[in-house]
Write a protein that holds these residues in place. Structure first.
Motif, PDB file in Angstrom:
ATOM      1  N   PRO A  33     -24.249   9.587  21.437  1.00 10.17           N
ATOM      2  CA  PRO A  33     -25.616   9.060  21.320  1.00 10.17           C
ATOM      3  C   PRO A  33     -25.538   7.590  20.933  1.00 10.17           C
ATOM      4  O   PRO A  33     -24.705   7.204  20.105  1.00 10.17           O
ATOM      5  CB  PRO A  33     -26.223   9.897  20.190  1.00 10.17           C
ATOM      6  CG  PRO A  33     -25.066  10.410  19.416  1.00 10.17           C
ATOM      7  CD  PRO A  33     -23.926  10.536  20.387  1.00 10.17           C
ATOM      8  N   ILE A  34     -26.367   6.795  21.568  1.00  6.26           N
ATOM      9  CA  ILE A  34     -26.344   5.351  21.363  1.00  6.26           C
ATOM     10  C   ILE A  34     -27.698   4.911  20.818  1.00  6.26           C
ATOM     11  O   ILE A  34     -28.743   5.394  21.272  1.00  6.26           O
ATOM     12  CB  ILE A  34     -26.061   4.597  22.674  1.00  6.26           C
ATOM     13  CG1 ILE A  34     -24.736   5.057  23.268  1.00  6.26           C
ATOM     14  CG2 ILE A  34     -26.062   3.084  22.430  1.00  6.26           C
ATOM     15  CD1 ILE A  34     -23.512   4.757  22.436  1.00  6.26           C
ATOM     16  N   ALA A  35     -27.659   4.007  19.868  1.00  4.14           N
ATOM     17  CA  ALA A  35     -28.880   3.533  19.232  1.00  4.14           C
ATOM     18  C   ALA A  35     -28.925   2.015  19.219  1.00  4.14           C
ATOM     19  O   ALA A  35     -27.901   1.340  19.299  1.00  4.14           O
ATOM     20  CB  ALA A  35     -28.970   4.056  17.802  1.00  4.14           C
ATOM     21  N   TRP A  36     -30.143   1.519  19.103  1.00  2.00           N
ATOM     22  CA  TRP A  36     -30.388   0.114  18.826  1.00  2.00           C
ATOM     23  C   TRP A  36     -31.014   0.003  17.440  1.00  2.00           C
ATOM     24  O   TRP A  36     -31.982   0.713  17.133  1.00  2.00           O
ATOM     25  CB  TRP A  36     -31.317  -0.503  19.860  1.00  2.00           C
ATOM     26  CG  TRP A  36     -30.669  -0.707  21.198  1.00  2.00           C
ATOM     27  CD1 TRP A  36     -30.717   0.127  22.264  1.00  2.00           C
ATOM     28  CD2 TRP A  36     -29.885  -1.830  21.604  1.00  2.00           C
ATOM     29  NE1 TRP A  36     -29.997  -0.398  23.307  1.00  2.00           N
ATOM     30  CE2 TRP A  36     -29.486  -1.607  22.931  1.00  2.00           C
ATOM     31  CE3 TRP A  36     -29.485  -3.019  20.976  1.00  2.00           C
ATOM     32  CZ2 TRP A  36     -28.692  -2.502  23.642  1.00  2.00           C
ATOM     33  CZ3 TRP A  36     -28.708  -3.909  21.684  1.00  2.00           C
ATOM     34  CH2 TRP A  36     -28.313  -3.663  23.001  1.00  2.00           C
ATOM     35  N   PHE A  37     -30.455  -0.879  16.646  1.00  3.56           N
ATOM     36  CA  PHE A  37     -31.010  -1.237  15.344  1.00  3.56           C
ATOM     37  C   PHE A  37     -31.322  -2.727  15.360  1.00  3.56           C
ATOM     38  O   PHE A  37     -30.804  -3.466  16.202  1.00  3.56           O
ATOM     39  CB  PHE A  37     -30.005  -0.943  14.222  1.00  3.56           C
ATOM     40  CG  PHE A  37     -29.737   0.522  14.017  1.00  3.56           C
ATOM     41  CD1 PHE A  37     -28.794   1.189  14.783  1.00  3.56           C
ATOM     42  CD2 PHE A  37     -30.431   1.236  13.050  1.00  3.56           C
ATOM     43  CE1 PHE A  37     -28.537   2.547  14.594  1.00  3.56           C
ATOM     44  CE2 PHE A  37     -30.193   2.586  12.855  1.00  3.56           C
ATOM     45  CZ  PHE A  37     -29.241   3.235  13.629  1.00  3.56           C
TER      46      PHE A  37
END
Length: 128
Positions: A33-37
């Motif tokens: 799973p990939i996220a942007w913060f």
């Protein structure tokens, strides 16, 4: 060893658009799973959006819902964040990050401390 590489940041006018890219470097994004913060000066890092491995489920922070879209291109080993209708309060350094399991891409578990691999960040500035 750089595993995640962000690009696409820059200066945009209010109401404008930018597309951020997160590319894997010797790191297969398809498996995580990939996220942007994002982190603005003087503020804590906040979660913007994430995309799961299974079913490509997505989650968005309320502040960006309806304006930002996260997507994957597995063939290019890249995750994108399309940002439309940008506002000055979107100004921040944007980071992509990977976690081990989809559990951490869900409304109650979407936290920076749950993500294990991070890119170096890309600056987004929204100003007229």
């Amino acid at each position: 060893q750089v595993l995640l590489v962000e690009s696409g940041g820059g200066l945009a006018q209010p109401g404008g658009s930018l597309r951020l890219s997160c590319a894997g470097s010797s790191f297969t994004l398809n498996y995580y799973p990939i996220a942007w913060f994002r982190q603005a000066p003087g503020k804590e890092r906040e979660g913007v959006s994430c995309i799961s491995v299974n079913d490509n489920n997505t989650y968005y922070a309320d502040s960006v819902k309806g304006r930002f879209t996260i997507s994957r291109d597995n063939a290019k080993n890249t995750v994108y964040l399309q940002m439309n209708s940008l506002k000055p309060e979107d100004t921040a350094v944007y980071y992509c990050a990977a976690a081990y399991i989809d559990y951490y891409c869900s409304p109650h578990e979407f936290k920076s401390t749950s993500y294990n691999y991070w890119g170096q960040g890309t600056q987004v500035t929204v100003s007229s």
